[in-house]
Design a protein around this motif. Structure first.
Motif, short mmCIF file in Angstrom:
data_model
loop_
_atom_site.label_atom_id
_atom_site.label_comp_id
_atom_site.label_asym_id
_atom_site.label_seq_id
_atom_site.Cartn_x
_atom_site.Cartn_y
_atom_site.Cartn_z
N PHE A 1 0.82 -1.20 0.00
CA PHE A 1 0.00 0.00 0.00
C PHE A 1 0.85 1.26 0.00
O PHE A 1 0.41 2.30 -0.50
CB PHE A 1 -0.95 -0.01 1.19
N SER A 2 2.05 1.21 0.55
CA SER A 2 2.95 2.36 0.42
C SER A 2 3.38 2.54 -1.03
O SER A 2 3.49 3.66 -1.53
CB SER A 2 4.17 2.17 1.32
N ALA A 3 3.60 1.42 -1.71
CA ALA A 3 4.02 1.49 -3.11
C ALA A 3 2.93 2.02 -4.01
O ALA A 3 3.21 2.61 -5.06
CB ALA A 3 4.47 0.10 -3.59
N THR A 4 1.65 1.85 -3.62
CA THR A 4 0.56 2.33 -4.47
C THR A 4 0.57 3.85 -4.61
O THR A 4 0.01 4.40 -5.56
CB THR A 4 -0.81 1.89 -3.92
N TYR A 5 1.21 4.55 -3.66
CA TYR A 5 1.27 6.01 -3.76
C TYR A 5 2.31 6.48 -4.77
O TYR A 5 2.43 7.68 -5.02
CB TYR A 5 1.54 6.62 -2.37
N LEU A 6 3.03 5.54 -5.35
CA LEU A 6 3.91 5.87 -6.47
C LEU A 6 3.18 5.78 -7.80
O LEU A 6 3.72 6.17 -8.84
CB LEU A 6 5.12 4.92 -6.47
N LEU A 7 1.96 5.25 -7.76
CA LEU A 7 1.16 5.12 -8.99
C LEU A 7 0.66 6.48 -9.44
O LEU A 7 0.60 7.43 -8.66
CB LEU A 7 -0.02 4.18 -8.74
N PRO A 8 0.28 6.60 -10.71
CA PRO A 8 -0.27 7.88 -11.19
C PRO A 8 -1.48 8.34 -10.39
O PRO A 8 -1.73 9.54 -10.26
CB PRO A 8 -0.64 7.57 -12.65
N GLU A 9 -2.25 7.37 -9.86
CA GLU A 9 -3.42 7.71 -9.05
C GLU A 9 -3.55 6.67 -7.94
O GLU A 9 -3.92 5.52 -8.20
CB GLU A 9 -4.68 7.74 -9.90
N PRO A 10 -3.26 7.02 -6.69
CA PRO A 10 -3.37 6.06 -5.58
C PRO A 10 -4.81 5.59 -5.38
O PRO A 10 -5.76 6.24 -5.81
CB PRO A 10 -2.88 6.87 -4.38
N PRO A 11 -4.98 4.44 -4.72
CA PRO A 11 -6.34 3.89 -4.52
C PRO A 11 -7.29 4.85 -3.80
O PRO A 11 -8.46 4.94 -4.16
CB PRO A 11 -6.07 2.65 -3.67
N ALA A 12 -6.79 5.57 -2.79
CA ALA A 12 -7.66 6.50 -2.07
C ALA A 12 -8.19 7.60 -2.99
O ALA A 12 -9.36 8.00 -2.90
CB ALA A 12 -6.91 7.12 -0.89
N ASN A 13 -7.34 8.08 -3.89
CA ASN A 13 -7.77 9.10 -4.85
C ASN A 13 -8.79 8.53 -5.83
O ASN A 13 -9.75 9.22 -6.22
CB ASN A 13 -6.57 9.65 -5.61
N THR A 14 -8.58 7.28 -6.22
CA THR A 14 -9.53 6.64 -7.13
C THR A 14 -10.91 6.55 -6.50
O THR A 14 -11.92 6.91 -7.12
CB THR A 14 -9.04 5.23 -7.50
N VAL A 15 -10.96 6.11 -5.26
CA VAL A 15 -12.24 6.00 -4.55
C VAL A 15 -12.88 7.37 -4.38
O VAL A 15 -14.10 7.54 -4.58
CB VAL A 15 -12.04 5.31 -3.19
N ALA A 16 -12.08 8.38 -4.02
CA ALA A 16 -12.62 9.72 -3.81
C ALA A 16 -13.20 10.30 -5.11
O ALA A 16 -14.29 10.87 -5.11
CB ALA A 16 -11.53 10.64 -3.27
#
Length: 349
Positions: free
Chosen positions: A294-309
């Motif tokens: 989950f720390s690595a997901t914040y290196l993605l162009p759009e983290p999961p929390a942003n996707t949900v928001a």
């Protein structure tokens, strides 16, 4: 399929005896059911300035450049600047409770402003005052940049505009909603670890193996129960948020994101349990793995929390929908890898 459903029902029935899991679900239920009330208190921690209505912060302003910052403070409705001739008199007023903070502003030889801020220590209003001091210095910085723009040899990058959105809106969709969506995912993965590791600890796995169930049937049944737990909880939380007046868009896609993560995280938990078979070691490996992933997901162009928001507020972009598909594919890939491992190596000693 019937054999796997039998295992899944057995696992779900056993959850009722797990007090820790039941308590965690009840806590999430409380947060979702009373979100409209909790948001008021939680936003005061998330953004203390949002609950400062009616509270006027009085700044004691002194120093060579005190005349420059005083007008900036006075332009704001919730602030008041009181100018003092010396730093000592300003501090006397601060200690006497006449002002909430002291701003000593001096000019360096280069023309830059040097600001020393004094705020209460251990006062109940400390957090609010510190927040207002920060905002006042931000406003002063903008005023200084505007005043000195003509003297600069290079044009600086413009500062971002001040946000005008409600802090309750930002907190609900960027903090509360992702928390309620992903917390059940972590819970499901942890339960999956226990569900398999305890079979080894109790020696009941051997009893399952002598039944017509195959190793794949056993793991599939356990993963089906744990994997369905998170989407079911997430759906219930979304319904409760809607009843509390929080509009949620793209519910199906949000649940799809949760399902994809749930499948992948449960597969991680099952792999840890099958690999170590000891509950403590497996839980430690799973926890460390979750932190890394989950720390690595914040290196993605759009983290999961942003996707949900973005999905929840009804403004998904093409990248958002692409990330939804990516999360589902990754979850299914993790499940397929685990299933292949079980089919080739089994789950016995």
């Amino acid at each position: 399929m019937g054999k796997r459903l039998t295992v899944a029902r057995r696992e779900l029935a056993s959850l009722r005896s797990e007090k820790t899991i039941v308590l965690a679900i009840l806590i999430q239920l409380f947060i979702a059911a009373f979100s409209s009330f909790l948001a008021v208190g939680l936003v005061s921690l998330y953004d203390p300035g949002s609950v400062s209505e009616g509270f006027v912060v009085e700044f004691a302003v002194t120093g060579e450049a005190g005349d420059d910052i005083a007008p900036v403070i006075e332009r704001e409705g919730g602030w008041r600047a009181v100018e003092y001739g010396s730093y000592g008199s300003a501090m006397d007023a601060f200690r006497g409770g006449e002002v909430h903070a002291v701003l000593y502003v001096d000019r360096l030889p280069s023309g830059q402003a040097d600001v020393e801020a004094v705020v209460p220590d251990g006062n109940i209003r400390t957090t609010l005052v510190v927040t207002q001091v920060r905002d006042a210095l931000d406003a002063f910085e903008r005023a200084e940049r505007k005043r000195l723009r003509a003297q600069l040899e290079r044009t600086p990058i413009d500062l971002p505009r001040d946000g005008e959105s409600s802090p309750y809106f930002g907190f609900t969709y960027t903090v509360l909603l992702p928390l309620l969506m992903f917390l059940p995912v972590f819970l499901s993965g942890s339960v999956a670890v226990d569900a398999i590791a305890e079979e080894y600890d109790r020696g009941t796995l051997e009893l399952l193996r002598v039944t017509p169930l195959t190793a794949t049937d056993i793991v599939d049944g356990k993963l089906a129960a744990m994997g369905a737990l998170a989407p079911l909880q997430a759906g219930a939380w979304l319904a409760l948020l809607s009843l509390n007046g929080t509009d949620i868009s793209n519910v199906a896609e949000i649940l799809l994101v949760v399902t994809g993560f749930s499948v992948g995280v449960v597969a991680m938990g099952a792999f840890a349990a099958l690999r170590f078979r000891d509950r403590k070691q497996a839980q430690f490996l799973f926890s460390m793995g979750i932190l890394v992933v989950f720390s690595a997901t914040y290196l993605l162009p759009e983290p999961p929390a942003n996707t949900v928001a973005k999905l929840a507020i009804g403004s998904p972009q093409p990248l958002t929908r692409a990330m939804v598909a990516a999360y589902v594919v990754c979850g299914l890939a993790g499940y397929a890898a685990l299933r292949r491992l079980v089919a080739t190596r089994g789950i016995g000693e």
